[in-house]
Design a protein around this motif. Structure first.
Motif, PDB file in Angstrom:
ATOM      1  N   LEU A  60      -5.937   2.351 -11.769  1.00  0.00           N
ATOM      2  CA  LEU A  60      -5.350   3.683 -11.883  1.00  0.00           C
ATOM      3  C   LEU A  60      -4.736   4.125 -10.563  1.00  0.00           C
ATOM      4  N   GLU A  61      -5.409   3.833  -9.467  1.00  0.00           N
ATOM      5  CA  GLU A  61      -4.898   4.228  -8.160  1.00  0.00           C
ATOM      6  C   GLU A  61      -3.641   3.444  -7.778  1.00  0.00           C
ATOM      7  N   MET A  62      -3.428   2.288  -8.404  1.00  0.00           N
ATOM      8  CA  MET A  62      -2.226   1.495  -8.124  1.00  0.00           C
ATOM      9  C   MET A  62      -1.124   1.735  -9.144  1.00  0.00           C
ATOM     10  N   THR A  63      -1.276   2.755  -9.990  1.00  0.00           N
ATOM     11  CA  THR A  63      -0.237   3.087 -10.960  1.00  0.00           C
ATOM     12  C   THR A  63       0.987   3.623 -10.238  1.00  0.00           C
ATOM     13  N   MET A 125      -0.261   6.198  -4.008  1.00  0.00           N
ATOM     14  CA  MET A 125       0.914   5.319  -3.899  1.00  0.00           C
ATOM     15  C   MET A 125       1.976   6.045  -3.074  1.00  0.00           C
ATOM     16  N   THR A 126       1.784   6.028  -1.754  1.00  0.00           N
ATOM     17  CA  THR A 126       2.679   6.738  -0.853  1.00  0.00           C
ATOM     18  C   THR A 126       3.113   5.831   0.290  1.00  0.00           C
ATOM     19  N   ALA A 127       4.004   6.359   1.129  1.00  0.00           N
ATOM     20  CA  ALA A 127       4.508   5.566   2.250  1.00  0.00           C
ATOM     21  C   ALA A 127       5.061   6.477   3.334  1.00  0.00           C
ATOM     22  N   VAL A 140       9.464  -0.889  -3.253  1.00  0.00           N
ATOM     23  CA  VAL A 140       9.227  -1.825  -2.149  1.00  0.00           C
ATOM     24  C   VAL A 140       8.847  -3.169  -2.750  1.00  0.00           C
ATOM     25  N   THR A 141       9.612  -4.206  -2.439  1.00  0.00           N
ATOM     26  CA  THR A 141       9.391  -5.539  -2.995  1.00  0.00           C
ATOM     27  C   THR A 141       9.032  -6.514  -1.892  1.00  0.00           C
ATOM     28  N   ASN A 142       7.908  -7.193  -2.053  1.00  0.00           N
ATOM     29  CA  ASN A 142       7.500  -8.248  -1.132  1.00  0.00           C
ATOM     30  C   ASN A 142       8.396  -9.457  -1.388  1.00  0.00           C
ATOM     31  N   LEU A 143       9.223  -9.825  -0.439  1.00  0.00           N
ATOM     32  CA  LEU A 143      10.197 -10.896  -0.645  1.00  0.00           C
ATOM     33  C   LEU A 143       9.560 -12.279  -0.676  1.00  0.00           C
ATOM     34  N   ASP A 144       8.310 -12.385  -0.240  1.00  0.00           N
ATOM     35  CA  ASP A 144       7.613 -13.670  -0.293  1.00  0.00           C
ATOM     36  C   ASP A 144       6.922 -13.905  -1.633  1.00  0.00           C
ATOM     37  N   THR A 145       6.476 -12.821  -2.269  1.00  0.00           N
ATOM     38  CA  THR A 145       5.728 -12.956  -3.533  1.00  0.00           C
ATOM     39  C   THR A 145       6.445 -12.347  -4.729  1.00  0.00           C
ATOM     40  N   ASN A 146       7.495 -11.561  -4.465  1.00  0.00           N
ATOM     41  CA  ASN A 146       8.255 -10.841  -5.493  1.00  0.00           C
ATOM     42  C   ASN A 146       7.421  -9.743  -6.160  1.00  0.00           C
ATOM     43  N   GLN A 147       6.285  -9.389  -5.595  1.00  0.00           N
ATOM     44  CA  GLN A 147       5.494  -8.269  -6.106  1.00  0.00           C
ATOM     45  C   GLN A 147       6.109  -6.971  -5.590  1.00  0.00           C
ATOM     46  N   SER A 148       6.123  -5.949  -6.431  1.00  0.00           N
ATOM     47  CA  SER A 148       6.758  -4.702  -6.034  1.00  0.00           C
ATOM     48  C   SER A 148       5.899  -3.505  -6.419  1.00  0.00           C
ATOM     49  N   ALA A 149       6.204  -2.386  -5.795  1.00  0.00           N
ATOM     50  CA  ALA A 149       5.509  -1.132  -6.077  1.00  0.00           C
ATOM     51  C   ALA A 149       6.474   0.014  -5.829  1.00  0.00           C
ATOM     52  N   ILE A 150       6.270   1.094  -6.581  1.00  0.00           N
ATOM     53  CA  ILE A 150       7.031   2.317  -6.359  1.00  0.00           C
ATOM     54  C   ILE A 150       6.131   3.283  -5.593  1.00  0.00           C
ATOM     55  N   VAL A 151       6.649   3.843  -4.523  1.00  0.00           N
ATOM     56  CA  VAL A 151       5.857   4.755  -3.692  1.00  0.00           C
ATOM     57  C   VAL A 151       6.643   6.030  -3.426  1.00  0.00           C
ATOM     58  N   ARG A 152       5.890   7.079  -3.155  1.00  0.00           N
ATOM     59  CA  ARG A 152       6.481   8.376  -2.790  1.00  0.00           C
ATOM     60  C   ARG A 152       6.402   8.505  -1.269  1.00  0.00           C
ATOM     61  N   VAL A 153       7.543   8.641  -0.633  1.00  0.00           N
ATOM     62  CA  VAL A 153       7.599   8.742   0.827  1.00  0.00           C
ATOM     63  C   VAL A 153       7.343  10.191   1.226  1.00  0.00           C
ATOM     64  N   ASN A 154       6.236  10.425   1.931  1.00  0.00           N
ATOM     65  CA  ASN A 154       5.882  11.793   2.338  1.00  0.00           C
ATOM     66  C   ASN A 154       5.432  11.876   3.795  1.00  0.00           C
ATOM     67  N   ALA A 171      -0.788   0.730  -2.122  1.00  0.00           N
ATOM     68  CA  ALA A 171       0.532   0.117  -2.283  1.00  0.00           C
ATOM     69  C   ALA A 171       0.583  -1.254  -1.604  1.00  0.00           C
ATOM     70  N   ALA A 172      -0.024  -1.360  -0.421  1.00  0.00           N
ATOM     71  CA  ALA A 172      -0.050  -2.645   0.284  1.00  0.00           C
ATOM     72  C   ALA A 172      -0.824  -3.687  -0.517  1.00  0.00           C
ATOM     73  N   TYR A 173      -1.930  -3.277  -1.106  1.00  0.00           N
ATOM     74  CA  TYR A 173      -2.718  -4.205  -1.924  1.00  0.00           C
ATOM     75  C   TYR A 173      -1.909  -4.655  -3.140  1.00  0.00           C
ATOM     76  N   LYS A 174      -1.170  -3.731  -3.740  1.00  0.00           N
ATOM     77  CA  LYS A 174      -0.426  -4.050  -4.957  1.00  0.00           C
ATOM     78  C   LYS A 174       0.659  -5.093  -4.721  1.00  0.00           C
ATOM     79  N   ILE A 175       1.284  -5.076  -3.544  1.00  0.00           N
ATOM     80  CA  ILE A 175       2.350  -6.055  -3.297  1.00  0.00           C
ATOM     81  C   ILE A 175       1.834  -7.276  -2.526  1.00  0.00           C
TER      82      ILE A 175
END
Length: 295
Positions: A60-63, A125-127, A140-154, A171-175
């Motif tokens: 849920l926290e990584m939604t 999920m912020t940045a 934000v997409t990790n170019l090495d793993t192609n894992q991505s996440a949407i974050v709110r920049v605050n 967010a870091a864990y998710k990607i």
């Protein structure tokens, strides 16, 4: 005559140890300490160095938050200077894409205010970004793993020359970048305050019609979306949902859990519409709290 000699000897010993334990003065030749870069946040945080929390983030926290154009924050969008470097936030930005190194921040900053005046939650999920408008949403997409996440920049940062964005712990864990601590990423702007006019063209969820006092008292239908132990996260999601869906919300707490409820409404058809929309969206486990009140 021996006592003065003993006292003189003791005094000499004290001077010797004092000289060994004291720091050299700055005017002594060759002993001046090199000037260090002083952070404007020195003394603000309890921890000197950042650290990981004692648990992993939940699903849920990584939604991913739903990107939306929000009004420009009062704080964090004026020009500023850090370590002698000037930064100019781009308040009118509508397009942005960059590739660079991402880092993350956690325990040290958890619970402290972000640059736009919100409270940093490392499980949200912020940045942080040096110049993107606050708040805005990026992928934000990790170019090495192609894992991505949407974050709110605050928030503002990271203030390292080779880094472009600082992610929250979740967010870091998710990607997939926690093990290395940094990752080469692609950052894509999805929503910004300058796009607010576009959001006004979107048809919102149907609002509850005005009902008579007797009808409101007769039925009190609620929909429960979730129950979690993190009160701060529950209230953060409450604000997002109330703003995104234009529906009444309420948090009820008990037994260590915080339940997010949608309602009340006396319109059973509207309640069913809300339930269907939430179930087909991000909350498939949503349900009526009392079927008799909602049926």
């Amino acid at each position: 005559m021996k006592k003065p000699l003993i006292s003189l000897f003791a005094f000499a010993v004290v001077l010797l140890f004092s000289a060994c334990s004291s720091k050299p003065t700055s005017d002594a030749p060759g002993t001046a300490e090199p000037a260090r870069r002083v952070s404007p946040n020195d003394g603000r945080y309890q921890q000197e160095h950042d650290s990981k929390p004692s648990r992993l983030p939940t699903l849920l926290e990584m939604t991913d938050p739903t990107p939306k154009a929000e009004a420009l924050s009062r704080g964090g969008n004026n020009p500023y200077n850090i370590f002698g470097q000037d930064y100019l936030p781009l308040a009118h930005l509508t397009e942005h894409e960059e590739i660079g190194i991402a880092s993350w921040y956690g325990n040290k900053f958890h619970g402290h205010l972000t640059s736009n005046g919100e409270t940093y939650n490392m499980f949200g999920m912020t940045a942080a970004h040096k110049t993107l408008p606050l708040p805005s949403y990026v992928r934000v997409t990790n170019l090495d793993t192609n894992q991505s996440a949407i974050v709110r920049v605050n928030d503002r940062g990271p203030f390292h020359q080779d880094r472009v964005i600082d992610l929250s712990y979740s967010a870091a864990y998710k990607i997939g970048m926690l093990q290395r601590g940094t990752a080469r990423v692609k950052v894509e702007l999805l929503k910004s305050p300058a796009m607010l006019a576009q959001q006004q063209q979107v048809i919102p969820m149907q609002r509850a019609p005005e009902l008579s006092t007797s009808s409101r008292l007769a039925r009190q239908c609620y929909i429960q979306l979730f129950a979690i132990s993190d009160n701060n996260r529950a209230r953060q999601l409450q604000q997002q949902i109330a703003s995104q869906w234009s529906v009444p919300t309420e948090i009820r707490s008990g037994n260590g859990l915080h339940r997010l409820l949608i309602g009340p409404t006396a319109d059973t058809q509207l309640a069913q519409q809300w339930l269907n929309q939430f179930r087909t969206g991000s909350y498939p486990q949503a349900f009526f709290v009392d079927g008799n009140q909602c049926g």
